[in-house]
Enzyme design. Structure first.
Site, PDB file in Angstrom:
ATOM      1  N   ARG A  10       0.880  -1.562  -0.021  1.00  0.00           N
ATOM      2  CA  ARG A  10      -0.091   0.285   0.001  1.00  0.00           C
ATOM      3  C   ARG A  10       0.548   1.058  -0.248  1.00  0.00           C
ATOM      4  O   ARG A  10       0.880   2.270  -0.920  1.00  0.00           O
ATOM      5  CB  ARG A  10      -0.683   0.166   1.469  1.00  0.00           C
ATOM      6  CG  ARG A  10      -1.918   1.243   1.131  1.00  0.00           C
ATOM      7  CD  ARG A  10      -3.109   0.712   1.773  1.00  0.00           C
ATOM      8  NE  ARG A  10      -2.271   0.221   3.748  1.00  0.00           N
ATOM      9  CZ  ARG A  10      -1.362   1.544   4.298  1.00  0.00           C
ATOM     10  NH1 ARG A  10      -1.524   2.952   3.788  1.00  0.00           N
ATOM     11  NH2 ARG A  10      -0.824   1.568   5.468  1.00  0.00           N
ATOM     12  N   HIS A  12       3.791   1.385  -0.829  1.00  0.00           N
ATOM     13  CA  HIS A  12       4.708   2.019  -2.285  1.00  0.00           C
ATOM     14  C   HIS A  12       3.785   1.898  -3.369  1.00  0.00           C
ATOM     15  O   HIS A  12       4.293   2.862  -4.633  1.00  0.00           O
ATOM     16  CB  HIS A  12       5.294   0.505  -2.784  1.00  0.00           C
ATOM     17  CG  HIS A  12       6.541   0.310  -1.886  1.00  0.00           C
ATOM     18  ND1 HIS A  12       7.501   0.300  -2.954  1.00  0.00           N
ATOM     19  CD2 HIS A  12       7.176  -0.398  -0.936  1.00  0.00           C
ATOM     20  CE1 HIS A  12       8.761  -0.197  -2.174  1.00  0.00           C
ATOM     21  NE2 HIS A  12       8.239  -0.535  -1.143  1.00  0.00           N
TER      22      HIS A  12
END
Length: 30
Positions: A10, A12
């Site tokens: 999430r 990234h």
């Protein structure tokens, strides 16, 4: 609650400033 892997993914996909935190997290994992 999120797993570490889910949180990692999430973060990234998020725009900054989450990206900056993710970079820090990445560096610690490597």
């Amino acid at each position: 609650k999120e797993t570490a892997a889910a949180k990692f993914e999430r973060q990234h996909m998020d725009p900054a400033p989450a990206a900056a935190x993710x970079q820090n997290y990445c560096n610690q994992m490597m």
